[in-house]
Write a protein that holds these residues in place. Structure first.
Motif: not given
Length: 252
Positions: A58-65, A82-90, A190-201
């Motif tokens: 959430l902090g990253a999403n706010i920082a991006m905005r 920081g992008l949180l919900a996937s495009p399909d979800r949105l 720099l966008l950092l993501y975890g390979a095992e995360s629930w977040a959409s890459n």
């Protein structure tokens, strides 16, 4: 992360409202616009004209905005998941009538308000719960995070510091509007993501193409808490990214 970074940089570690030792909002007001304003007021209060921001979830999403709305206030941005919900979800949310979304939010926030908060009889219980939710955590980091994530109440029980109302924020802007924000970002990201995360890459869901000046790094054996699950790998990526700037960020 702050301890590591402060060897080279002037670091301010921020707890968003309702997180850590920051006060909870009496009205349960955790809308994205309010949180962006909090960040703006913080930088103004500290007389920081331009900043490099490293933030998670959430902090990253706010920082991006914030970076999209106030590009002149930014040097660089590290957005960890920081992008949180996937495009399909949105898109699914966009297709739900606003009256339904608003009613659902009001009913769910009332249920949260009436719910008895989770509590623990000991730090060991809280640590076990932290480990259950974040299986990659271990050792000193697990205990450090748990220690700073709970407070001891007058009744002798430990409870999470985070306000549970944060989980149910009011209806947000549309997917198209969010995409317009991401297209407006101009600072290096720099966008950092975890390979095992629930977040959409974003490299796989198409959103990486929205950014004019962003690179994506995926950390193996990491979930949503990338920086905790694989600390050294994360810091190597961040150090390399920050080293590309020739000067220390302007602190006012």
């Amino acid at each position: 992360m702050a301890r590591r970074l402060c060897a080279r940089w002037h670091v301010i570690a921020v707890d968003l409202r309702g997180h850590g030792d920051s006060d909870w909002s009496p009205e349960g007001n955790y809308g994205e616009g309010v949180l962006v304003r909090d960040l703006l007021l913080l930088l103004d209060a500290l007389a920081i004209r331009r900043a490099t921001i490293i933030a998670h979830s959430l902090g990253a999403n706010i920082a991006m905005r914030f970076a999209a709305v106030f590009p002149e206030r930014m040097n660089r941005l590290v957005s960890i998941e920081g992008l949180l919900a996937s495009p399909d979800r949105l898109v699914l949310v966009d297709n739900t009538p606003m009256r339904t979304r608003l009613r659902t939010w009001l009913e769910e926030t009332e249920r949260i308000r009436m719910r008895v908060p989770r509590h623990f009889r000991s730090m060991d219980e809280a640590t076990a719960r932290m480990k259950e939710r974040n299986p990659h955590l271990a050792g000193e980091r697990l205990h450090h995070l748990t220690h700073h994530a709970v407070r001891l109440g007058d009744d002798g029980f430990y409870r999470w510091k985070v306000d549970p109302m944060i989980r149910k924020r009011p209806p947000d802007m549309s997917n198209d509007a969010l995409n317009d924000l991401w297209r407006a970002l101009t600072c290096p990201i720099l966008l950092l993501y975890g390979a095992e995360s629930w977040a959409s890459n974003p490299g796989m869901d198409g959103r990486l193409g929205l950014f004019a000046n962003a690179r994506l790094r995926v950390i193996e054996e990491a979930g949503h808490w990338v920086h905790h699950d694989r600390f050294e790998e994360t810091m190597r990526e961040i150090d390399a990214f920050l080293s590309e700037t020739a000067t220390v960020p302007d602190q006012g």
